[in-house]
Design an enzyme around this catalytic site. Structure first.
Site, short mmCIF file in Angstrom:
data_model
loop_
_atom_site.label_atom_id
_atom_site.label_comp_id
_atom_site.label_asym_id
_atom_site.label_seq_id
_atom_site.Cartn_x
_atom_site.Cartn_y
_atom_site.Cartn_z
N HIS A 235 0.92 -1.16 0.05
CA HIS A 235 0.00 0.07 -0.06
C HIS A 235 0.83 1.20 -0.01
CE1 HIS A 235 -3.29 -2.58 0.52
NE2 HIS A 235 -2.79 -2.91 1.74
N ARG A 297 -2.07 18.30 2.27
CA ARG A 297 -0.55 18.86 2.01
C ARG A 297 -0.17 18.55 0.71
NH1 ARG A 297 1.31 13.67 1.47
NH2 ARG A 297 0.24 11.87 2.73
P1 ADP Z 1 -3.11 4.94 4.05
O1 ADP Z 1 -3.80 6.22 4.66
O2 ADP Z 1 -2.77 3.84 5.16
O3 ADP Z 1 -2.14 5.15 2.92
P2 ADP Z 1 -5.48 4.57 2.07
O4 ADP Z 1 -7.00 4.34 2.48
O5 ADP Z 1 -4.99 5.70 1.36
O6 ADP Z 1 -4.58 4.19 3.39
O7 ADP Z 1 -4.93 3.21 1.05
C1 ADP Z 1 -3.89 2.94 0.84
C2 ADP Z 1 -3.91 1.88 -0.59
O8 ADP Z 1 -4.68 0.99 -0.27
C3 ADP Z 1 -4.69 2.43 -1.67
O9 ADP Z 1 -3.74 3.29 -2.56
C4 ADP Z 1 -5.21 1.33 -2.35
O10 ADP Z 1 -4.01 0.72 -3.24
C5 ADP Z 1 -5.40 0.25 -1.48
N1 ADP Z 1 -7.08 0.46 -1.10
C6 ADP Z 1 -7.55 1.25 -0.11
N2 ADP Z 1 -9.05 1.00 -0.20
C7 ADP Z 1 -9.21 -0.14 -0.79
C8 ADP Z 1 -10.38 -0.55 -1.18
N3 ADP Z 1 -11.66 -0.35 -0.64
N4 ADP Z 1 -10.42 -1.64 -2.00
C9 ADP Z 1 -8.91 -2.06 -2.60
N5 ADP Z 1 -7.68 -1.49 -2.40
C10 ADP Z 1 -7.76 -0.41 -1.53
#
Ligand code: ADP
Length: 656
Positions: A235, A297
């Site tokens: 991620h 940001r």
């Molecule tokens: P963080 O804030 O910990 O980085 P995010 O919510 O931005 O978490 O999610 C990080 C990554 O996880 C995303 O870029 C995507 O690749 C994956 N991801 C998040 N939500 C989903 C979802 N509902 N289904 C599939 N992949 C997801």
């Protein structure tokens, strides 16, 4: 316009902010921790101030200390960069209270977007699509489990306070739910001090597409198009690009509207990013993307947006912070070509991407290439420490088309040479060239599915690299010997190798810590190396397509972005330490426990100085420095069991 700025950050982003501030005529004020006293951002700034010990918790995260430096230095504004205090609402408030402009959104907007559950609820009200799921207050296990079943598996459990992929678990089926929930909550509690989670449907073939938004204090909100950050590992983003492959004008318009609505919903000001998860199973569709979160940001990957828009996002941040209106309307903006960014990291893809620290013996970044931009915060000779994110540089390529941008990035990575810590250079290049990524049918699982073909697995050393390393070691030994000292060594005659009868010599090599036997032979004035287990002799001719960095006791060979460390394991054959200039590795004299290490990387030591203690058979054995120099590497931790002959630390001999 603001006249001075304190940059509450370090590394490449501090350097990048300083450059723009300087161009705008602002006085630049840097802050630094102990580990960063000699860092590039400190050298670039007009003035700099120490803020404490190396761990970020004791320096870059100490809001009061940074504020008091800002006041003392008369900084008109503070730019927080990304990470550290950039999304800390209390810090933004404290700045305003102190009469210092915070270059970022109002504290209220940071707070509104700070927790994923509240953010989802808020943008949902503004008609922005969110991933179907549960984001309410009930944290009861059986309740959440029932919600997961109702949503339908696979589901994603996410820490509401999450970031950096922490506290996130994908769950395939009901039977795994409870365990995954417990472990997500544990991780969230320890990382964020908040164990609450939300449950979402796991989007299949997910693509990460985010919109850059900008808002001023006069009610104007625009978007600067999208970025695709689907190439991720754990991620975390690895390669980012703009525009998103396969994006149509229609989908862009719908997504852009959703992003600007989300920004308006929180009274946003400044630069922000709305992250969406898109269902990429059938291309990008107007109803196939969902809000994930807003980052309040500047993003790491903002340069790809700068490349395709021709705008300086940091300049825009400063202008907005000083109260100016946005200098353009949405309709004034257009996309020029395609841009891709790769995050060059000090990490070892062959060892599960383990962070790799240590001194940068060489750093040759592809600056100045056509369509290439390099953002870095380090220089050759600096040390990548374990205290901060081990990113070495961002390499950004811009081209007329996606293929041209990727070709340029690939070529730039081919010119990138880092000696010292291991890096992901070769891995990034393989990604740029991967056919699956070149097409537009990739998703966030692409890297994980292709680790092997991308070279992210342990593989045997390259024989070419080993041979180049041996050639350099021999060369160094020959040069270092006093004239005539090896008169009787037919293979060690200075300026090459004498013609004569074929004489073979056995060598034991230390290649990346593994002992490898080899045999050296001579034919027609050329030396050949035969490596155990390999067929054929490799001529020891001056290396082509490899870069060689002799460090004294060993040699770092970089071939196509992959580093191989080569040394003689048996110093009886070629005694480098005798020859001078060698680094001295301090090894455990016998099996035992490393009870104490008295030095740290970077410490200066003198010959005979006690460096560490090994306890074996109820006795303590002191390990002492064999040369004057600097501790360049510590390879074992206090308390560890060490095997006889295991390298404990390395002292780089002082240059005479
Ligand atoms: P963080 O804030 O910990 O980085 P995010 O919510 O931005 O978490 O999610 C990080 C990554 O996880 C995303 O870029 C995507 O690749 C994956 N991801 C998040 N939500 C989903 C979802 N509902 N289904 C599939 N992949 C997801």
């Amino acid at each position: 316009m603001l006249k001075s700025v304190l940059i509450a950050n370090r590394g490449e982003i501090a350097c990048r902010i300083i450059r723009t501030a300087r161009r705008l005529g602002m006085r630049t004020i840097a802050v630094y921790s102990e580990a960063d006293a000699q860092a590039l951002h400190v050298k670039l700034a007009d003035e700099s101030h120490a803020i404490g010990p190396s761990p970020a918790r004791e320096s870059y995260l100490v809001a009061e200390r940074i504020l008091s430096v800002a006041k003392a230095a008369n900084a008109e504004c503070i730019h927080p960069g990304y990470g550290f205090l950039s999304e800390n609402a209390e810090f933004a408030e404290a700045c305003e209270a102190a009469g210092i402009v915070f270059v970022g959104p109002p504290a209220s907007a940071i707070r509104a977007m700070g927790l994923k559950d509240a953010a989802k609820a808020l943008v949902e009200k503004a008609n922005v699509p969110v991933v179907p799921g549960y984001h309410g207050p009930n944290q009861d296990e059986s309740f959440l489990r029932a919600e997961a079943s109702a949503i339908g598996y696979p589901v994603l459990i996410k820490a509401v306070a999450g970031g950096g992929g922490k506290g996130m678990r994908r769950v395939e089926q009901d039977a795994e739910f409870s365990e995954a929930l417990a472990s997500a909550k544990r991780e969230a509690a320890s990382a964020f001090g908040n164990a609450d989670v939300l449950i979402e449907r796991y989007i299949l073939k997910p693509r990460h597409v985010e919109m850059q938004v900008f808002a001023d204090r006069h009610g104007n909100v625009v978007h600067l198009f999208e970025r695709d950050c689907s190439l991720q590992r754990r991620h975390q983003k690895v390669i980012e690009e703009a525009p998103a492959p396969g994006m149509s004008e229609d989908v862009r318009a719908v997504m852009g509207r959703a992003a600007t609505e989300a920004a308006r919903a929180v009274g946003y000001v400044g630069a922000g990013t709305i992250e969406f998860i898109a269902d990429g199973s059938d291309g990008l569709k107007p109803d196939g993307f969902f809000f994930m979160e807003m980052n309040t940001r500047l993003q790491v990957e903002h340069p790809v947006t700068e490349a395709i828009t021709g705008l300086d996002l940091v300049e825009l941040q400063f202008r907005i912070a000083s109260g100016e209106p946005l200098p353009f309307a949405q309709s004034d903006l257009s996309i020029n070509g395609h841009a891709v960014e790769a995050r060059l990291y000090a990490e070892d893809p062959e060892k599960g991407f383990l962070p790799s620290t240590g001194k940068l013996w060489a750093l040759d970044l592809p600056t100045g290439g056509r369509g290439i931009r390099v953002d870095t915060g380090v220089a050759a000779g600096d040390t990548v420490t374990p205290f901060y994110d081990p990113m070495i540089a961002k390499i950004i390529a811009h081209g007329a088309t996606r293929d041209e941008a990727l070709d340029r990035l690939s070529a730039a990575l081919g010119r990138t040479v880092v000696a010292g810590p291991k890096t992901n250079t070769a891995f990034l290049r393989a990604l740029c060239d991967a056919p699956g990524f070149r097409g537009d049918r990739f998703d966030t699982g692409f890297i994980d599915r292709n680790l092997e073909s991308l070279g992210a697995q342990t593989s045997p050393p390259s024989h070419k690299s080993v041979a180049a390393g041996v050639a350099a070691l021999l060369d160094q030994a020959v040069r270092a010997r006093p004239q005539g000292a090896w008169a009787h060594d037919p293979w060690a005659v200075a300026d090459g190798f004498a013609a004569g009868p074929a004489l073979n010599r056995r060598l034991r090599l230390d290649v990346e810590g593994d002992a490898i036997d080899a045999e050296l032979s001579f034919k027609d004035a050329t030396a050949f190396l035969r490596i155990q287990g390999a067929d054929g002799d490799i001529p020891l001719l001056p290396g082509t397509a490899v870069s060689v960095y002799p460090r004294g006791g060993d040699v770092l060979v970089i071939e196509a972005g992959r580093q191989t460390r080569v040394a003689f394991a048996d110093l009886l054959d070629v005694d480098l330490d005798d020859a001078g200039g060698g680094d001295a590795a301090i090894k455990a004299p016998m099996h035992g426990k490393l009870v104490a290490v008295f030095v740290r990387v970077g410490d200066r030591v003198t010959k005979g100085q006690k460096l560490a203690l090994v306890e074996a058979m109820k006795m303590e054995h002191a390990l002492t420095a064999q040369v004057d120099g600097e501790v360049s590497d510590i390879l074992a931790q206090e308390g560890a069991q060490v095997a006889e002959g295991a390298k404990i630390l390395v002292v780089a001999r002082s240059q005479p």
